[in-house]
Design a protein around this motif. Sequence first.
Motif, PDB file in Angstrom:
ATOM      1  N   ASN A 153       0.856  -1.182   0.000  1.00  0.00           N
ATOM      2  CA  ASN A 153       0.000   0.000   0.000  1.00  0.00           C
ATOM      3  C   ASN A 153       0.892   1.232   0.000  1.00  0.00           C
ATOM      4  O   ASN A 153       1.436   1.616   1.038  1.00  0.00           O
ATOM      5  N   GLU A 154       1.035   1.855  -1.166  1.00  0.00           N
ATOM      6  CA  GLU A 154       1.957   2.983  -1.290  1.00  0.00           C
ATOM      7  C   GLU A 154       1.476   4.189  -0.490  1.00  0.00           C
ATOM      8  O   GLU A 154       2.267   4.880   0.150  1.00  0.00           O
ATOM      9  N   SER A 155       0.171   4.470  -0.508  1.00  0.00           N
ATOM     10  CA  SER A 155      -0.338   5.655   0.175  1.00  0.00           C
ATOM     11  C   SER A 155      -0.213   5.539   1.691  1.00  0.00           C
ATOM     12  O   SER A 155      -0.037   6.542   2.382  1.00  0.00           O
ATOM     13  N   GLN A 167       0.623  -5.087   3.384  1.00  0.00           N
ATOM     14  CA  GLN A 167      -0.521  -5.566   4.143  1.00  0.00           C
ATOM     15  C   GLN A 167      -1.230  -6.698   3.410  1.00  0.00           C
ATOM     16  O   GLN A 167      -1.033  -6.887   2.203  1.00  0.00           O
ATOM     17  N   GLN A 168      -2.001  -7.435   4.172  1.00  0.00           N
ATOM     18  CA  GLN A 168      -2.854  -8.472   3.611  1.00  0.00           C
ATOM     19  C   GLN A 168      -4.281  -7.920   3.619  1.00  0.00           C
ATOM     20  O   GLN A 168      -5.003  -8.069   4.605  1.00  0.00           O
ATOM     21  N   TYR A 176      -4.678   2.303   8.716  1.00  0.00           N
ATOM     22  CA  TYR A 176      -3.612   2.934   9.489  1.00  0.00           C
ATOM     23  C   TYR A 176      -2.302   2.920   8.723  1.00  0.00           C
ATOM     24  O   TYR A 176      -1.950   1.933   8.090  1.00  0.00           O
ATOM     25  N   LYS A 177      -1.586   4.025   8.793  1.00  0.00           N
ATOM     26  CA  LYS A 177      -0.270   4.069   8.179  1.00  0.00           C
ATOM     27  C   LYS A 177       0.656   3.092   8.882  1.00  0.00           C
ATOM     28  O   LYS A 177       0.652   2.988  10.107  1.00  0.00           O
ATOM     29  N   GLY A 178       1.457   2.414   8.092  1.00  0.00           N
ATOM     30  CA  GLY A 178       2.407   1.484   8.684  1.00  0.00           C
ATOM     31  C   GLY A 178       3.588   2.211   9.297  1.00  0.00           C
ATOM     32  O   GLY A 178       4.242   1.704  10.202  1.00  0.00           O
ATOM     33  N   VAL A 179       3.881   3.412   8.809  1.00  0.00           N
ATOM     34  CA  VAL A 179       5.008   4.192   9.300  1.00  0.00           C
ATOM     35  C   VAL A 179       4.475   5.530   9.784  1.00  0.00           C
ATOM     36  O   VAL A 179       4.062   6.372   9.005  1.00  0.00           O
ATOM     37  N   THR A 180       4.479   5.719  11.097  1.00  0.00           N
ATOM     38  CA  THR A 180       3.960   6.949  11.681  1.00  0.00           C
ATOM     39  C   THR A 180       4.615   7.150  13.044  1.00  0.00           C
ATOM     40  O   THR A 180       5.562   6.443  13.388  1.00  0.00           O
ATOM     41  N   ASP A 181       4.113   8.115  13.818  1.00  0.00           N
ATOM     42  CA  ASP A 181       4.736   8.400  15.106  1.00  0.00           C
ATOM     43  C   ASP A 181       4.268   7.427  16.182  1.00  0.00           C
ATOM     44  O   ASP A 181       3.264   6.718  16.027  1.00  0.00           O
ATOM     45  N   PHE A 229       9.534   8.224  -3.441  1.00  0.00           N
ATOM     46  CA  PHE A 229       8.850   7.668  -2.278  1.00  0.00           C
ATOM     47  C   PHE A 229       9.295   8.437  -1.046  1.00  0.00           C
ATOM     48  O   PHE A 229      10.244   9.224  -1.090  1.00  0.00           O
ATOM     49  N   HIS A 230       8.606   8.206   0.079  1.00  0.00           N
ATOM     50  CA  HIS A 230       8.857   8.980   1.286  1.00  0.00           C
ATOM     51  C   HIS A 230      10.150   8.558   1.965  1.00  0.00           C
ATOM     52  O   HIS A 230      10.489   7.378   1.993  1.00  0.00           O
ATOM     53  N   ILE A 231      10.847   9.536   2.523  1.00  0.00           N
ATOM     54  CA  ILE A 231      12.123   9.278   3.181  1.00  0.00           C
ATOM     55  C   ILE A 231      11.986   8.280   4.330  1.00  0.00           C
ATOM     56  O   ILE A 231      12.919   7.532   4.642  1.00  0.00           O
ATOM     57  N   HIS A 232      10.802   8.227   4.952  1.00  0.00           N
ATOM     58  CA  HIS A 232      10.623   7.365   6.117  1.00  0.00           C
ATOM     59  C   HIS A 232      10.347   5.908   5.761  1.00  0.00           C
ATOM     60  O   HIS A 232      10.182   5.081   6.681  1.00  0.00           O
ATOM     61  N   VAL A 233      10.284   5.578   4.494  1.00  0.00           N
ATOM     62  CA  VAL A 233      10.096   4.178   4.114  1.00  0.00           C
ATOM     63  C   VAL A 233      11.273   3.662   3.279  1.00  0.00           C
ATOM     64  O   VAL A 233      11.162   2.647   2.608  1.00  0.00           O
ATOM     65  N   TRP A 234      12.401   4.360   3.351  1.00  0.00           N
ATOM     66  CA  TRP A 234      13.557   3.909   2.570  1.00  0.00           C
ATOM     67  C   TRP A 234      14.136   2.635   3.193  1.00  0.00           C
ATOM     68  O   TRP A 234      14.080   1.562   2.604  1.00  0.00           O
TER      69      TRP A 234
END
Length: 368
Positions: free
Chosen positions: A115-117, A122-123, A146-151, A292-297
């Motif tokens: 899920n790119e957004s 995810q399944q 829910y975002k997989g990468v967040t605070d 892509f976002h820096i936080h998912v590199w």
Amino acid sequence: MSSGTVPSRLIVMGDNTTRLWGLSSYERIERLADKAGVGGPKADTTSLWADQGYAFDPLWMTHAMATPRLWVMHGDRPVLVRDEAALLPRIAGEAMLPPEGASVYRIEDRPTLYNESLRKQQQPFFEPLVPGNVARLERESYYGAYKGVTDILTKYLWPELAFHLTRLAARLRMTPNMVTVLGAIGCIAATFFFLYGHYWAGVAVGFVFMVFDTVDGKLARCTVTSSFWGNIFDHGIDLVHPPFWWVAWALGLSHHGLAYSATTFGWVTGTILIGYVVQRLIEGWFIKRFGFHIHVWRKFDSDFRLVTARRNPNMILLVGSLVFGRPDIGLILVAWWTGLSLLVHFWQVITAELQQARGEPVTSWLEG
């Protein structure tokens, strides 16, 4: 990869009176297809066929848009198909073999998609929509949004509270923009509480705003009611308000006899504001540079997003300082953490550029 086109029409088969997030199955599928652009100006010769006896994660619709010959099966039954009209099932529930060359997914295998957004693997759920499944499917669709990468707070502290508030908002037929407006009122109120040194009151109202900031996005995804202007409104508030909170916090110190000197006020607020803006600029540049976002590199980058100097992690430092009666020290800690987070951002960029220069692709670890 996306084909660049979308199906020319939507065909929904079967009957179902069970509702999910207050929506009938037909209404939900229609909203998902409309949002995905089915029948739009870039339509091809394929059609999108769906069995309304099933509910599925919006990610399946995204995947269908990118897969011209998609056949999602439940046993020997097609449940979501994108293909030429002549190859589509004639009725819902019909046993049918996918044609040769089709991309076949079986829901009983719970396939994993990226899920790119939401920046996560995810399944996505795809299950029969019956009354006994509604509570579980609503919970699964909520957590799937829910975002997989967040605070750290958004990920671990209030998901369950926000889930129940999202369900309540859906039952009350509230729109995401209504929730955003309520949150914005709390955001402004928190700013004034901080300005006049009422820190605990500001934290309490700010907490409500931060939870509502989660609820409006989840409500939009779960009820398929997100909009361009709604996103601008929501993300605009998220982007703009943190500097006002931190400056108001610094000014409010005078009400406790803890006011900074002019020099300390300058370096603390300056470090926080400049660091915040530059971090945001770096993140935007990274997306433009690498796609892509820096936080998912790398995994480190995703882990660091839990605590990087954004609003919620900063609030942990400030609330901790209130516990010890030193809100002045709390903001100094925020300034130091902002500076350190900014250095990490620069290191991330330099490392990515060096990797690119060596001819090694810079890609997200979550896509692997």
